[in-house]
Design an enzyme around this catalytic site. Structure first.
Site, mmCIF file in Angstrom:
data_model
loop_
_atom_site.group_PDB
_atom_site.id
_atom_site.type_symbol
_atom_site.label_atom_id
_atom_site.label_comp_id
_atom_site.label_asym_id
_atom_site.label_seq_id
_atom_site.Cartn_x
_atom_site.Cartn_y
_atom_site.Cartn_z
ATOM 1 N N THR A 1 1.148 -1.508 -0.355
ATOM 2 C CA THR A 1 0.227 -0.062 0.032
ATOM 3 C C THR A 1 0.603 1.102 0.273
ATOM 4 O O THR A 1 1.618 1.392 0.605
ATOM 5 C CB THR A 1 -0.754 0.248 1.554
ATOM 6 O OG1 THR A 1 -1.446 1.135 1.602
ATOM 7 C CG2 THR A 1 -0.353 -0.594 3.139
ATOM 8 N N ASP A 2 0.117 2.327 -0.897
ATOM 9 C CA ASP A 2 0.760 3.798 -0.627
ATOM 10 C C ASP A 2 1.288 4.199 1.076
ATOM 11 O O ASP A 2 1.954 4.569 0.995
ATOM 12 C CB ASP A 2 0.106 4.976 -1.869
ATOM 13 C CG ASP A 2 -1.118 5.143 -1.038
ATOM 14 O OD1 ASP A 2 -1.268 4.555 0.012
ATOM 15 O OD2 ASP A 2 -1.481 5.622 -1.763
ATOM 16 N N GLU A 3 0.714 3.686 1.695
ATOM 17 C CA GLU A 3 0.673 4.218 3.356
ATOM 18 C C GLU A 3 2.174 4.148 3.892
ATOM 19 O O GLU A 3 2.169 4.316 4.885
ATOM 20 C CB GLU A 3 -0.782 3.951 4.238
ATOM 21 C CG GLU A 3 -2.395 3.545 3.644
ATOM 22 C CD GLU A 3 -3.236 3.556 4.485
ATOM 23 O OE1 GLU A 3 -4.631 3.728 4.190
ATOM 24 O OE2 GLU A 3 -3.206 3.577 5.665
ATOM 25 N N TYR B 1 -1.444 -0.276 11.049
ATOM 26 C CA TYR B 1 -2.055 -1.139 10.308
ATOM 27 C C TYR B 1 -0.172 -1.233 9.466
ATOM 28 O O TYR B 1 -0.048 -2.053 8.363
ATOM 29 C CB TYR B 1 -3.176 -0.459 9.501
ATOM 30 C CG TYR B 1 -3.250 -1.293 7.745
ATOM 31 C CD1 TYR B 1 -2.936 -2.180 7.535
ATOM 32 C CD2 TYR B 1 -3.305 -0.082 6.697
ATOM 33 C CE1 TYR B 1 -3.629 -2.460 5.775
ATOM 34 C CE2 TYR B 1 -3.095 0.165 5.175
ATOM 35 C CZ TYR B 1 -3.291 -1.469 5.096
ATOM 36 O OH TYR B 1 -3.132 -1.806 3.473
ATOM 37 N N LYS C 1 2.557 -3.667 7.337
ATOM 38 C CA LYS C 1 2.281 -3.205 6.248
ATOM 39 C C LYS C 1 3.967 -2.854 5.716
ATOM 40 O O LYS C 1 4.244 -3.938 4.337
ATOM 41 C CB LYS C 1 1.461 -3.026 5.234
ATOM 42 C CG LYS C 1 0.287 -3.097 5.072
ATOM 43 C CD LYS C 1 -0.035 -4.617 4.203
ATOM 44 C CE LYS C 1 -0.215 -4.480 3.329
ATOM 45 N NZ LYS C 1 -0.197 -5.989 3.096
HETATM 46 P P1 NAD Z 1 -10.199 -6.955 2.212
HETATM 47 O O1 NAD Z 1 -9.982 -6.668 4.185
HETATM 48 O O2 NAD Z 1 -11.045 -6.681 2.205
HETATM 49 O O3 NAD Z 1 -9.192 -8.960 2.470
HETATM 50 C C1 NAD Z 1 -9.085 -9.086 3.341
HETATM 51 C C2 NAD Z 1 -8.650 -10.752 2.746
HETATM 52 O O4 NAD Z 1 -7.536 -11.837 3.171
HETATM 53 C C3 NAD Z 1 -10.490 -11.206 2.978
HETATM 54 O O5 NAD Z 1 -10.204 -12.297 2.617
HETATM 55 C C4 NAD Z 1 -9.475 -11.897 4.768
HETATM 56 O O6 NAD Z 1 -10.892 -13.040 5.073
HETATM 57 C C5 NAD Z 1 -8.358 -12.357 3.962
HETATM 58 N N1 NAD Z 1 -7.397 -12.755 5.410
HETATM 59 C C6 NAD Z 1 -7.614 -12.119 6.944
HETATM 60 N N2 NAD Z 1 -5.959 -12.793 7.115
HETATM 61 C C7 NAD Z 1 -6.124 -13.724 6.178
HETATM 62 C C8 NAD Z 1 -5.028 -14.659 6.877
HETATM 63 N N3 NAD Z 1 -4.341 -14.812 8.331
HETATM 64 N N4 NAD Z 1 -4.928 -15.795 6.233
HETATM 65 C C9 NAD Z 1 -5.717 -16.057 5.273
HETATM 66 N N5 NAD Z 1 -6.510 -15.230 4.227
HETATM 67 C C10 NAD Z 1 -6.726 -13.839 6.107
HETATM 68 O O7 NAD Z 1 -8.779 -6.215 2.307
HETATM 69 P P2 NAD Z 1 -8.543 -5.744 0.394
HETATM 70 O O8 NAD Z 1 -9.004 -4.209 0.665
HETATM 71 O O9 NAD Z 1 -9.172 -6.340 -0.149
HETATM 72 O O10 NAD Z 1 -7.272 -5.659 0.736
HETATM 73 C C11 NAD Z 1 -6.526 -6.498 0.191
HETATM 74 C C12 NAD Z 1 -4.676 -5.833 0.135
HETATM 75 O O11 NAD Z 1 -4.767 -4.968 -0.485
HETATM 76 C C13 NAD Z 1 -4.276 -5.902 1.757
HETATM 77 O O12 NAD Z 1 -3.047 -6.499 1.514
HETATM 78 C C14 NAD Z 1 -4.180 -4.697 1.627
HETATM 79 O O13 NAD Z 1 -2.609 -4.237 2.833
HETATM 80 C C15 NAD Z 1 -3.932 -4.047 0.675
HETATM 81 N N6 NAD Z 1 -4.617 -2.767 -0.312
HETATM 82 C C16 NAD Z 1 -5.350 -2.238 -0.427
HETATM 83 C C17 NAD Z 1 -5.960 -1.491 -0.537
HETATM 84 C C18 NAD Z 1 -7.546 -1.332 -0.828
HETATM 85 O O14 NAD Z 1 -7.570 0.609 -0.331
HETATM 86 N N7 NAD Z 1 -8.229 -1.872 -0.353
HETATM 87 C C19 NAD Z 1 -5.038 -0.142 -1.680
HETATM 88 C C20 NAD Z 1 -3.758 -0.954 -1.490
HETATM 89 C C21 NAD Z 1 -3.166 -2.235 -0.795
HETATM 90 O O1 DAU Z 2 -4.140 4.217 0.591
HETATM 91 C C1 DAU Z 2 -4.535 2.873 0.305
HETATM 92 C C2 DAU Z 2 -5.092 2.430 1.701
HETATM 93 O O2 DAU Z 2 -6.161 3.449 1.945
HETATM 94 C C3 DAU Z 2 -5.164 0.736 2.033
HETATM 95 O O3 DAU Z 2 -3.698 1.032 2.329
HETATM 96 C C4 DAU Z 2 -6.276 0.540 3.086
HETATM 97 O O4 DAU Z 2 -6.007 -1.114 2.894
HETATM 98 C C5 DAU Z 2 -7.206 1.535 2.465
HETATM 99 O O5 DAU Z 2 -8.259 0.775 4.000
HETATM 100 C C6 DAU Z 2 -7.121 2.548 2.789
HETATM 101 O O6 DAU Z 2 -7.281 3.387 3.346
HETATM 102 P P1 DAU Z 2 -7.322 5.029 4.274
HETATM 103 O O7 DAU Z 2 -7.279 4.230 6.103
HETATM 104 O O8 DAU Z 2 -7.121 5.877 3.414
HETATM 105 O O9 DAU Z 2 -8.928 4.331 4.146
HETATM 106 P P2 DAU Z 2 -10.287 4.926 4.919
HETATM 107 O O10 DAU Z 2 -11.623 3.787 3.803
HETATM 108 O O11 DAU Z 2 -10.825 3.988 5.939
HETATM 109 O O12 DAU Z 2 -10.344 6.134 4.612
HETATM 110 C C7 DAU Z 2 -10.589 7.153 4.098
HETATM 111 C C8 DAU Z 2 -10.392 8.182 4.440
HETATM 112 O O13 DAU Z 2 -11.943 8.153 4.841
HETATM 113 C C9 DAU Z 2 -9.787 9.122 5.312
HETATM 114 O O14 DAU Z 2 -9.085 9.946 5.792
HETATM 115 C C10 DAU Z 2 -10.343 8.266 6.608
HETATM 116 C C11 DAU Z 2 -11.562 8.981 6.235
HETATM 117 N N1 DAU Z 2 -12.676 8.360 6.687
HETATM 118 C C12 DAU Z 2 -13.395 6.906 6.695
HETATM 119 C C13 DAU Z 2 -13.923 6.197 7.692
HETATM 120 C C14 DAU Z 2 -13.823 5.136 7.415
HETATM 121 C C15 DAU Z 2 -13.761 9.188 7.143
HETATM 122 O O15 DAU Z 2 -14.067 10.598 6.955
HETATM 123 N N2 DAU Z 2 -15.267 8.378 8.076
HETATM 124 C C16 DAU Z 2 -15.064 7.252 8.411
HETATM 125 O O16 DAU Z 2 -15.875 6.796 8.409
#
Ligand code: NAD
Ligand code: DAU
Length: 358
Positions: A142-144, A167, A171
């Protein structure tokens, strides 16, 4: 082991792998990746290892559950015996590690599962994949991990890591392990780092599905702090095409960034949703800010464009409209994921969130 074939996704000739272990494939992004891979005609079999935590949902893959090139196995990436068994049974050639605890707010409530899955789980996978002598290991990051930007500038691959939440720290730790396995052992690992994804099947704890779901039910949306924090939004299908491109064409040891070149403040997103759903501004609620809330993320993905031939295709306007439509049409999916765990988390996270005014 490898076969030269023509990719429908990138339009390039590429190496195809026979058996790919995808972890976390029942989550939001992993399930999109699996749907994309099974729609290709390159013959890869997908072995999906997922623990089915609160975020994992078999319904996300119900349309491909009987696909001849798809196998599901419930298990934990931190369970060495389970991972080694799968590597051997299926002669795994490539690993794509999506499995993670992925929500920043949950990591602020309890960081232990984040260390267990994101750090220890990645280490177990790396060891098993190294023993199995896989051809590729792709770590979905992730970019985070780069921390927070000021008003200007972009993350690039070389930006120093400065994670701010438990988190992102977990990562970053996993990324450092992956890097070290390449450096020390010549292990063929690639790291991708992406900005905020949106699209169908996203668990409604994240900003977009949470706000869409609340607004559809005329429930107020909780905006943390000023709402001026910026995120760079990318459609999940573009992210998964990028992962495919990095897996097939990327160079081991390299990092590739993906982003949508779509920066929006949370307030802008909220106004857009209110407009598209024709809901009143009275449903906006400023609540107490997230602890350590990162100010801005923005990704310069020109290396991925240049070296992988990848480009984001879905415009935010079109993608958001389709995403809203998907949630409208899939309210039974939404109702089923809003189970006991979700309701408990929602009440813990938001019931005590004090409204603030600016
Ligand atoms: P998500 O939370 O929707 O899904 C996570 C999945 O992993 C679930 O199916 C869960 O059951 C499984 N899981 C969790 N712990 C596990 C374990 N110990 N063993 C096997 N499976 C397990 O997450 P997502 O949003 O689909 O993100 C997927 C990946 O992409 C993550 O690594 C996250 O850090 C990365 N990522 C997410 C975003 C975003 O915006 N959502 C952006 C950049 C990177
Ligand atoms: O940048 C990549 C990341 O993006 C991934 O690595 C993470 O898995 C993914 O969850 C996401 O992280 P963020 O923290 O940016 O996403 P989130 O949807 O939780 O929040 C997006 C923005 O919205 C952030 O500035 C917080 C704000 N927010 C979020 C929630 C859930 C609110 O204002 N209210 C809320 O209830």
């Amino acid at each position: 082991m490898f076969h030269l074939i023509h990719s429908q996704l990138t339009g390039k000739t590429k190496f195809a792998m026979q058996n790919i272990l995808v972890t976390g494939g029942c989550g939001f992004i992993g399930s999109e990746f699996i749907r994309q891979q099974l729609a290709l005609d390159d013959g890869s079999t997908i072995i999906n290892l997922d623990k089915l935590t609160y975020a994992g949902n078999l319904e996300n893959l119900v349309n491909v559950a009987d696909h001849p090139r798809y196998v599901f196995h419930r298990g934990d990436i931190a369970d060495r015996e389970c991972v080694e068994t799968l590597m051997n049974r299926y002669a795994i050639e490539a690993v794509v590690n999506f499995a993670a605890e992925s929500h920043v707010d949950r990591s602020l409530l309890d960081s232990a599962p984040f260390v267990k899955t994101n750090v220890v789980g990645t280490q177990v996978l790396l060891d098993a994949a190294r023993t199995a002598d896989v051809s590729r290991f792709l770590q979905v990051s992730t970019d985070e991990v780069y921390g927070s930007l000021g008003a200007t500038g972009y993350f690039v691959e070389e930006t120093p890591l400065a994670p701010n939440s438990p988190y992102s720290a977990s990562k970053a730790a996993a990324d450092m392990l992956v890097r070290s396995y390449h450096h020390s052992f010549g292990f063929p690992a690639i790291i991708t780092r992406c900005s905020n994804n949106y699209g169908p099947y996203q668990f409604p704890e994240k900003l977009l599905p949470l706000f869409i779901s609340n607004l559809l039910a005329d429930i107020a949306v909780p905006i943390y702090g000023t709402g001026l924090n910026v995120r760079d939004w990318i459609h999940v299908s573009d992210h998964c095409r990028g992962i495919d491109a990095a897996l097939r064409h990327g160079t081991p040891g390299e990092v590739y960034l993906f982003g949508g070149r779509t920066e929006k403040t949370n307030i802008e997103i909220t106004h857009l949703l209110l407009k598209l759903l024709t809901k009143p501004e009275s449903l906006m609620r400023h609540v107490v800010d997230r602890l350590g809330h990162d100010n801005r993320y923005a990704v310069d993905c020109s290396k991925s464009e240049r070296e992988l031939g990848w480009r984001p295709r879905v415009t935010f306007e079109q993608g958001l409209l389709e995403t809203i439509q998907w949630y409208r049409e899939n309210q039974s999916w939404m109702a089923s994921v809003k189970s006991g765990d979700y309701l408990e988390y929602y009440s813990r996270q938001y019931q005590s969130a004090k409204p603030v005014t600016h």
